[in-house]
Structure formats: C-alpha cells, structure tokens
Design a protein around this motif. Structure first.
Motif, PDB file in Angstrom:
ATOM      1  N   CYS A 117     -41.557 -26.603 -26.805  1.00 45.00           N
ATOM      2  CA  CYS A 117     -42.420 -26.779 -25.644  1.00 45.00           C
ATOM      3  C   CYS A 117     -43.148 -28.109 -25.792  1.00 45.00           C
ATOM      4  O   CYS A 117     -43.758 -28.370 -26.831  1.00 45.00           O
ATOM      5  N   PHE A 120     -35.601 -20.688 -26.195  1.00 47.06           N
ATOM      6  CA  PHE A 120     -36.399 -21.854 -25.790  1.00 47.06           C
ATOM      7  C   PHE A 120     -37.422 -22.115 -26.888  1.00 47.06           C
ATOM      8  O   PHE A 120     -38.545 -21.632 -26.834  1.00 47.06           O
ATOM      9  N   ASP A 121     -36.998 -22.881 -27.884  1.00 50.46           N
ATOM     10  CA  ASP A 121     -37.833 -23.025 -29.066  1.00 50.46           C
ATOM     11  C   ASP A 121     -38.778 -24.209 -29.005  1.00 50.46           C
ATOM     12  O   ASP A 121     -39.611 -24.369 -29.883  1.00 50.46           O
ATOM     13  N   ARG A 128     -40.249 -26.822 -21.062  1.00 42.85           N
ATOM     14  CA  ARG A 128     -39.702 -25.881 -22.059  1.00 42.85           C
ATOM     15  C   ARG A 128     -38.207 -26.084 -22.185  1.00 42.85           C
ATOM     16  O   ARG A 128     -37.479 -26.006 -21.208  1.00 42.85           O
ATOM     17  N   ILE A 150     -42.836 -11.494 -17.377  1.00 40.67           N
ATOM     18  CA  ILE A 150     -42.974 -12.582 -18.347  1.00 40.67           C
ATOM     19  C   ILE A 150     -41.945 -12.384 -19.455  1.00 40.67           C
ATOM     20  O   ILE A 150     -41.940 -11.350 -20.121  1.00 40.67           O
ATOM     21  N   LEU A 151     -41.069 -13.364 -19.631  1.00 45.29           N
ATOM     22  CA  LEU A 151     -40.038 -13.268 -20.669  1.00 45.29           C
ATOM     23  C   LEU A 151     -40.493 -14.009 -21.920  1.00 45.29           C
ATOM     24  O   LEU A 151     -41.277 -14.956 -21.836  1.00 45.29           O
ATOM     25  N   ASP A 152     -39.999 -13.569 -23.064  1.00 41.83           N
ATOM     26  CA  ASP A 152     -40.337 -14.207 -24.336  1.00 41.83           C
ATOM     27  C   ASP A 152     -39.446 -15.435 -24.532  1.00 41.83           C
ATOM     28  O   ASP A 152     -38.241 -15.296 -24.730  1.00 41.83           O
ATOM     29  N   PRO A 153     -40.029 -16.641 -24.497  1.00 36.20           N
ATOM     30  CA  PRO A 153     -39.203 -17.854 -24.545  1.00 36.20           C
ATOM     31  C   PRO A 153     -38.393 -17.959 -25.841  1.00 36.20           C
ATOM     32  O   PRO A 153     -37.226 -18.353 -25.801  1.00 36.20           O
ATOM     33  N   GLU A 154     -38.984 -17.593 -26.959  1.00 33.86           N
ATOM     34  CA  GLU A 154     -38.294 -17.758 -28.241  1.00 33.86           C
ATOM     35  C   GLU A 154     -37.108 -16.800 -28.374  1.00 33.86           C
ATOM     36  O   GLU A 154     -36.079 -17.165 -28.931  1.00 33.86           O
ATOM     37  N   LYS A 155     -37.269 -15.602 -27.831  1.00 38.34           N
ATOM     38  CA  LYS A 155     -36.160 -14.652 -27.887  1.00 38.34           C
ATOM     39  C   LYS A 155     -34.990 -15.126 -27.040  1.00 38.34           C
ATOM     40  O   LYS A 155     -33.861 -14.657 -27.187  1.00 38.34           O
ATOM     41  N   LEU A 156     -35.272 -16.037 -26.117  1.00 43.50           N
ATOM     42  CA  LEU A 156     -34.229 -16.561 -25.248  1.00 43.50           C
ATOM     43  C   LEU A 156     -33.751 -17.936 -25.694  1.00 43.50           C
ATOM     44  O   LEU A 156     -32.976 -18.603 -24.992  1.00 43.50           O
ATOM     45  N   MET A 186     -46.628 -26.945 -31.608  1.00 43.61           N
ATOM     46  CA  MET A 186     -46.223 -26.337 -32.884  1.00 43.61           C
ATOM     47  C   MET A 186     -46.445 -24.835 -32.845  1.00 43.61           C
ATOM     48  O   MET A 186     -45.844 -24.083 -33.584  1.00 43.61           O
ATOM     49  N   GLU A 187     -47.368 -24.421 -31.998  1.00 46.28           N
ATOM     50  CA  GLU A 187     -47.757 -23.004 -31.983  1.00 46.28           C
ATOM     51  C   GLU A 187     -48.423 -22.694 -30.657  1.00 46.28           C
ATOM     52  O   GLU A 187     -49.341 -23.411 -30.241  1.00 46.28           O
ATOM     53  N   GLU A 188     -47.952 -21.658 -30.007  1.00 46.89           N
ATOM     54  CA  GLU A 188     -48.583 -21.213 -28.771  1.00 46.89           C
ATOM     55  C   GLU A 188     -49.691 -20.248 -29.156  1.00 46.89           C
ATOM     56  O   GLU A 188     -49.423 -19.118 -29.561  1.00 46.89           O
TER      57      GLU A 188
END
Lengths: 162, 162
Positions: free
Chosen positions: B77, B74-75, B122, B66-72, B151-153
């Motif tokens: 959703c 993908f801001d 995403r 599982i990758l962190d979307p925000e670190k990549l 707005m928030e996961e």
DNA sequence: CGTGAAAAGGTTTATTC
DNA sequence: GAATAAACCTTTTCACG
C-alpha cells in the motif's frame, strides 16, 4: 510445533468463481444469492457455500454501508504526516493506542522512510481538526506534523481490483 | 430559478434516532430490522421508514463488504504525493480521468498547499507499483512524485464517528 | 459437487389506531 | 408517528442425484 490454518494466515487460494463472487459482494452486498448466482453463471447453493468459506477464512470481513460524509457535516478531511524522534516500544504503544481510540482517525499507517506515520482524519471543520491535533500532541510527544487539507475528493472506494 | 431538494444537497437534518440507525448500519449492515430496532430502542416500521428516507436523501450509499487485502495478495500500500507544474483545466481533466480509470487507486484527493494531490494505491508488490507509476507518468506530465510505502496498517475504517 | 425442495426468518406494503 | 398483519422474498439446511 504444529501449525493449523488460522484466520490470520496470509493469502488464500481462490478460483475464478470465488473472485467473481467477491467482486459482486464488493459492488453490492445487498444482492440476493440468486442475483449473484445469475450474474456469475452459477446457482444458489454453490455461491452460498463459497461465501461461507470465504467468511470463515477471513477473506470477507465486515458488511457495512458507505455514508456520505458531507451530508453528515464532516466537511474537512486531512492527511497528516507525522515525524517522531521517539522510537521506543513504549512510546509507540501509547501512540497507536491513541490513534485507535480516536474515531476521527479513519486510517493510520506506519511508513518506511523519512515520514514515520500517515493518518487520514475526518472532522466537521478546521476548528475540529485543531482540537484533535491539540489533544493528540498533548497525549504523545511528536517531533513534526504536516497536515494536508483535502479540497476535493476525486475518488474514494473500498473496492479492491479483483 | 427554483431549487428542489436534490440528492447532491449538502447536510441533512438528522435526529438522535437517525444517527443511531446509521451507526448500527455502519457497524453491521447485515443486521435485520428487528435487531437494529431492538438495539436502539425502537421498532421495525419506524426504523424501516427512516432507512428508506436516508437512502433517498443519499446519506446512505453503497452497501458493501470489506475484504482482507493481504489474504487476496495485495501486499503493498502506497500513499503517493503528487506535485504538478500544469494547472490548466485540460490537463486536470486528463489526470482525474486517469486516476478514476485505474482500479488500484483507492483514494485520490486534490489538496490545498505545496502538494497538489495525494493518492492511496493498493497493489500486489513494489513491482506492481512501479508498473502503475510508469503507466501514470506516461499518460500525464507530472512535476514531482513522492511515494510513501506503508509498513503496517495500524487502523483502517470506513465508519464515520456519529 | 450441484440441484431442488422445505423450513425458518426477513423485508415490504397496507391497514389501523 | 407507531403497531399489526399479510404477502412476498431470501436465507439456510438437508436429502438426493
């Protein structure tokens, strides 16, 4: 006040090779370092060092296995649209804690706009959903709930498009 | 007409130990057989044989990370609610193929009721969502689309509650 | 920063009870 | 079924170019 690089920091700089490694790991995390290295045109040690760094940076998280829900008897999937009248901090804390505590809630997002929250809920059947729903509304006051029942999972992936 | 046990068969009979193994693999698929065996009170060989069977039966699918979307980067959703006027087989085939081909669509379900489909998408930002949306509606005719912006996961897991 | 080798540990198969 | 052991890979570390 000084600021160190914390794992919570947003966005990390990655080069093309980091992206290839991440793509391979997403696709199949059971591959050996040699296999990954071969596919992306590198070798063991550099791949290993990058994976270690990506893990430390929190880019790579949990390593897991995707199970087939239907083979395990989870035959019903609902998307639940929640509207609330309450917007106080205390209510929200209680609601979030309830969602996080319930394992049938696989996803929960706070939304912008008319609808306040969306949940993805996986359960054995409609009856199990009703039990979940009754338990939830007895824990926290909710203004309006719409449940969307999935008839067919057309696509489901955890793979981000790198 | 005879019927063999195919991987597509629904529901598989599992005992308590199978469930414990699956729970451990979901939690952390990088564990060794000895570690899993230790946690669930068994030993290497039986655990290994069960995992092999569960894989063959298709209960255990992809092993991934599982990758962190925000670190990549993908801001954004979005959950996209789609209503359509068309219900012919040909239109549906085209729509499903479009969804499956687009990597930013992480989930797609056909629904019962007023709303025909829900998508989870995403992307990097709102602009990227708009590009996706324009491309999609230019490929297939869609009656009505509502995009819900996260707005928030609050919660996100792939772990089924065994 | 990459290579290659060495040590430690894991998986997989075969055999036995 | 479960335990043991042997063969084979992989991961991880480390010294060197």
């Amino acid at each position: 006040m000084s600021q160190i690089d914390a794992p919570e920091d947003k966005a990390v700089r990655l080069d093309a090779m980091d992206r290839k490694i991440l793509a391979e790991l997403q696709r199949d995390a059971s591959q050996s370092l040699d296999e990954i290295a071969g596919r992306i045109g590198s070798s063991k040690t550099p791949v290993w060092n990058r994976i270690r760094k990506l893990r430390e940076a929190g880019v790579i998280g949990q390593q897991t296995v995707i199970l087939d829900p239907e083979k395990l008897g989870f035959d019903a999937c609902f998307f639940v649209l929640v509207r609330t009248s309450e917007h106080e901090a205390e209510w929200q804390q209680k609601f979030l804690a309830a969602l996080r505590a319930r394992p049938e809630v696989l996803e929960a997002h706070r939304l912008a706009g008319e609808i306040d929250y969306i949940l993805k809920v996986r359960v054995a059947n409609a009856r199990a959903y009703d039990a979940f729903y009754q338990a939830l509304i007895s824990e926290v006051k909710i203004f309006n709930v719409t449940a969307l029942l999935s008839m067919e999972e057309i696509k489901s992936t955890t793979m981000l498009p790198l």
